[in-house]
Enzyme design. Structure first.
Site, PDB file in Angstrom:
ATOM      1  N   TYR A  70      -3.916  -9.123  15.672  1.00  0.00           N
ATOM      2  CA  TYR A  70      -3.650  -8.066  14.683  1.00  0.00           C
ATOM      3  C   TYR A  70      -4.705  -6.962  14.810  1.00  0.00           C
ATOM      4  O   TYR A  70      -4.389  -5.771  14.914  1.00  0.00           O
ATOM      5  CB  TYR A  70      -3.662  -8.663  13.268  1.00  0.00           C
ATOM      6  N   SER A 121      -7.839  -0.688  10.167  1.00  0.00           N
ATOM      7  CA  SER A 121      -8.357  -1.850   9.443  1.00  0.00           C
ATOM      8  C   SER A 121      -9.798  -2.170   9.838  1.00  0.00           C
ATOM      9  O   SER A 121     -10.191  -1.982  10.998  1.00  0.00           O
ATOM     10  CB  SER A 121      -7.461  -3.041   9.784  1.00  0.00           C
ATOM     11  N   ALA A 122     -10.529  -2.717   8.883  1.00  0.00           N
ATOM     12  CA  ALA A 122     -11.903  -3.146   9.157  1.00  0.00           C
ATOM     13  C   ALA A 122     -11.941  -4.328  10.127  1.00  0.00           C
ATOM     14  O   ALA A 122     -13.008  -4.645  10.652  1.00  0.00           O
ATOM     15  CB  ALA A 122     -12.582  -3.541   7.843  1.00  0.00           C
ATOM     16  N   THR A 123     -10.779  -4.944  10.374  1.00  0.00           N
ATOM     17  CA  THR A 123     -10.770  -6.083  11.303  1.00  0.00           C
ATOM     18  C   THR A 123     -11.047  -5.646  12.742  1.00  0.00           C
ATOM     19  O   THR A 123     -11.172  -6.484  13.624  1.00  0.00           O
ATOM     20  CB  THR A 123      -9.410  -6.822  11.295  1.00  0.00           C
ATOM     21  N   LYS A 160      -4.506  -2.865  16.090  1.00  0.00           N
ATOM     22  CA  LYS A 160      -5.000  -1.710  15.312  1.00  0.00           C
ATOM     23  C   LYS A 160      -5.968  -0.871  16.161  1.00  0.00           C
ATOM     24  O   LYS A 160      -5.909   0.355  16.163  1.00  0.00           O
ATOM     25  CB  LYS A 160      -5.705  -2.185  14.033  1.00  0.00           C
ATOM     26  N   ASP A 191     -12.465 -16.307  10.082  1.00  0.00           N
ATOM     27  CA  ASP A 191     -13.142 -15.594   8.992  1.00  0.00           C
ATOM     28  C   ASP A 191     -14.547 -15.191   9.422  1.00  0.00           C
ATOM     29  O   ASP A 191     -15.160 -15.852  10.264  1.00  0.00           O
ATOM     30  CB  ASP A 191     -13.257 -16.497   7.751  1.00  0.00           C
ATOM     31  N   LYS A 214       1.083  -7.387   9.477  1.00  0.00           N
ATOM     32  CA  LYS A 214      -0.312  -7.385   9.009  1.00  0.00           C
ATOM     33  C   LYS A 214      -0.931  -8.758   8.745  1.00  0.00           C
ATOM     34  O   LYS A 214      -1.974  -8.832   8.108  1.00  0.00           O
ATOM     35  CB  LYS A 214      -0.416  -6.524   7.766  1.00  0.00           C
ATOM     36  N   ILE A 270       0.837  -1.205   0.000  1.00  0.00           N
ATOM     37  CA  ILE A 270       0.000   0.000   0.000  1.00  0.00           C
ATOM     38  C   ILE A 270       0.874   1.258   0.000  1.00  0.00           C
ATOM     39  O   ILE A 270       0.636   2.205  -0.752  1.00  0.00           O
ATOM     40  CB  ILE A 270      -0.964  -0.028   1.205  1.00  0.00           C
TER      41      ILE A 270
HETATM   42  N1  UDP Z   1      -9.914 -16.924   0.889  1.00  0.00           N
HETATM   43  C1  UDP Z   1     -10.110 -18.178   0.281  1.00  0.00           C
HETATM   44  N2  UDP Z   1      -9.003 -18.887  -0.076  1.00  0.00           N
HETATM   45  C2  UDP Z   1      -7.740 -18.433   0.120  1.00  0.00           C
HETATM   46  C3  UDP Z   1      -7.557 -17.162   0.708  1.00  0.00           C
HETATM   47  C4  UDP Z   1      -8.676 -16.447   1.089  1.00  0.00           C
HETATM   48  O1  UDP Z   1     -11.225 -18.642   0.111  1.00  0.00           O
HETATM   49  O2  UDP Z   1      -6.784 -19.157  -0.225  1.00  0.00           O
HETATM   50  C5  UDP Z   1     -11.098 -16.155   1.281  1.00  0.00           C
HETATM   51  C6  UDP Z   1     -11.155 -15.845   2.767  1.00  0.00           C
HETATM   52  O3  UDP Z   1     -11.789 -16.915   3.456  1.00  0.00           O
HETATM   53  C7  UDP Z   1     -11.969 -14.563   2.784  1.00  0.00           C
HETATM   54  C8  UDP Z   1     -11.636 -13.883   1.465  1.00  0.00           C
HETATM   55  O4  UDP Z   1     -11.043 -14.897   0.649  1.00  0.00           O
HETATM   56  O5  UDP Z   1     -13.332 -14.867   2.769  1.00  0.00           O
HETATM   57  C9  UDP Z   1     -10.646 -12.763   1.636  1.00  0.00           C
HETATM   58  O6  UDP Z   1      -9.560 -13.237   2.396  1.00  0.00           O
HETATM   59  P1  UDP Z   1      -8.256 -12.394   2.635  1.00  0.00           P
HETATM   60  O7  UDP Z   1      -7.332 -13.235   3.478  1.00  0.00           O
HETATM   61  O8  UDP Z   1      -7.737 -11.906   1.335  1.00  0.00           O
HETATM   62  O9  UDP Z   1      -8.755 -11.133   3.437  1.00  0.00           O
HETATM   63  P2  UDP Z   1      -9.517 -11.006   4.858  1.00  0.00           P
HETATM   64  O10 UDP Z   1     -10.834 -10.398   4.531  1.00  0.00           O
HETATM   65  O11 UDP Z   1      -9.637 -12.342   5.456  1.00  0.00           O
HETATM   66  O12 UDP Z   1      -8.641 -10.105   5.629  1.00  0.00           O
END
Ligand code: UDP
Length: 351
Positions: free
Chosen positions: A161, A137-139, A165, A309, A97, A13
């Site tokens: 993580y 982050s949205a997390t 944040k 997730d 991250k 970024i």
């Molecule tokens: N994802 C997936 N397979 C992978 C990597 C990610 O299905 O090999 C899915 C993950 O479960 C999530 C979405 O892709 O629903 C985005 O994941 P990422 O790790 O890119 O970002 P996050 O939103 O988890 O930070």
């Protein structure tokens, strides 16, 4: 020409933000530890911005170093003052991250992200730098189902993580409240930044094994990995796969420029802003779009859900749109096309 410090400025970024800053006529000072980035990105930034050697010194300087090192940080601010070009604002991206890694190494995350930011804020205070845009982050939000997240949605990170944040946001909020400091602070809460610079010269290139969807997708599409595992087909969404708000990294970069302009023309501001498109796409939709726009095919299969997730993370971005006078311009098609162009270019480069 205003001088801006970009911590973590050679990362995915950060490097895109640096391009936007130079294009908008800022002078930039980059610090980066290079633990998850490469000095190649510095060359790419210079190439994209067409900076000739005569003007380089004025426009872009790079110092390798870690935000855990207080002396290093103080030296950067002091040197800028001694050179009569003080740092007017900081875009703070440096940090670890990986959600997964943070569950295995929580203390490392607290030290780099929280202590590192504390060091940075102390240095800013000593050298009277009052403006900061922080990469949040949205997390930090508590996962919800099918509800757009506003800046006032419930907070509740589910990984170390995310907790780091949120802790940094709280630290910044406390600083903002103490009148003595008179700071301008914007926390940009990123959703899912993907894509690459349109030149194909900059993009996401994580060191080690990637965890995020796009870097993995690129490895599968290029044949480095055999197939994509989609984590879960039984989520409560229209096609059973998780929904995210993917945003093009250049739109994200432009959000930083707008945030910077905003704080440089304000006094005593503290704002949290969601930076996403407001449009949710499922993993399957991303995969199908990628194949269609790039005319490629690859294998994928459904595996069990990934721990941590959540099914749905999409921004209500209205506050960012109205505050920053900014609007994401790029579609999921653009994100897939630019990411693939980056993959092809970088593959040829490193052959
Ligand atoms: N994802 C997936 N397979 C992978 C990597 C990610 O299905 O090999 C899915 C993950 O479960 C999530 C979405 O892709 O629903 C985005 O994941 P990422 O790790 O890119 O970002 P996050 O939103 O988890 O930070």
């Amino acid at each position: 020409m205003k001088k801006i410090l970009v911590t973590g400025g050679l990362g995915f970024i950060g490097s895109h933000i640096c391009v936007s800053l130079i294009e908008k006529n800022y002078s930039i000072c980059i610090i980066d530890s290079l633990i998850n980035s490469s000095e190649d990105n510095l060359l790419s930034i210079k190439k994209i911005c067409n900076l000739s050697n005569n003007f380089l010194e004025d426009r872009i300087t790079f110092f390798k170093g870690d935000i855990k090192n207080k002396r290093f940080l103080k030296h950067i601010f002091k040197k800028a003052i001694d050179d009569k070009k003080p740092i007017e604002a900081v875009i703070h991206l440096a940090g670890l991250k990986s959600v997964n890694e943070s569950t295995e190494e929580p203390l490392t995350y607290w030290e780099t992200n929280v202590v590192g930011t504390l060091n940075l804020l102390e240095a800013m205070q000593i050298y009277n730098c009052k403006n900061i845009v922080f990469s949040s982050s949205a997390t930090i939000y508590r996962p919800t189902i099918n509800e757009l997240l506003t800046e006032n949605s419930d907070l509740g990170p589910i990984s170390p993580y995310g907790t780091t944040k949120l802790t940094i946001e709280k630290m910044l909020e406390d600083l903002a409240k103490s009148k003595k400091n008179d700071l301008n602070i914007i926390n940009l809460r990123y959703f899912n930044p993907v894509g690459a610079h349109i030149s194909g010269l900059l993009g996401e290139n994580p060191k080690g094994k990637p965890n995020n969807l796009f870097p993995i997708l690129l490895k599968v599409a290029s044949g480095e990995y055999k197939k994509l595992s989609i984590f879960g087909a039984d989520w409560p969404t229209h096609d059973g796969t998780c929904i995210r708000d993917y945003i093009h990294v250049m739109d994200l970069a432009e959000a930083h420029i707008s945030a910077l302009n905003f704080i440089l023309n304000s006094s005593s501001v503290f704002i949290n802003l969601n930076i996403g498109t407001g449009i949710g796409k499922s993993v399957l939709e991303v995969v199908e779009t990628f194949m269609k726009v790039n005319k490629c095919e690859f294998e994928y299969s459904f595996v069990s859900r990934r721990q941590g997730d959540s099914p749905y993370l999409v921004a209500d971005n209205r506050l960012a749109l109205s505050t920053l006078n900014w609007k994401p311009q790029k579609s999921l098609n653009d994100m897939c096309i630019d990411a693939w162009k980056w993959k092809i270019t970088s593959k040829n480069k490193f052959k």
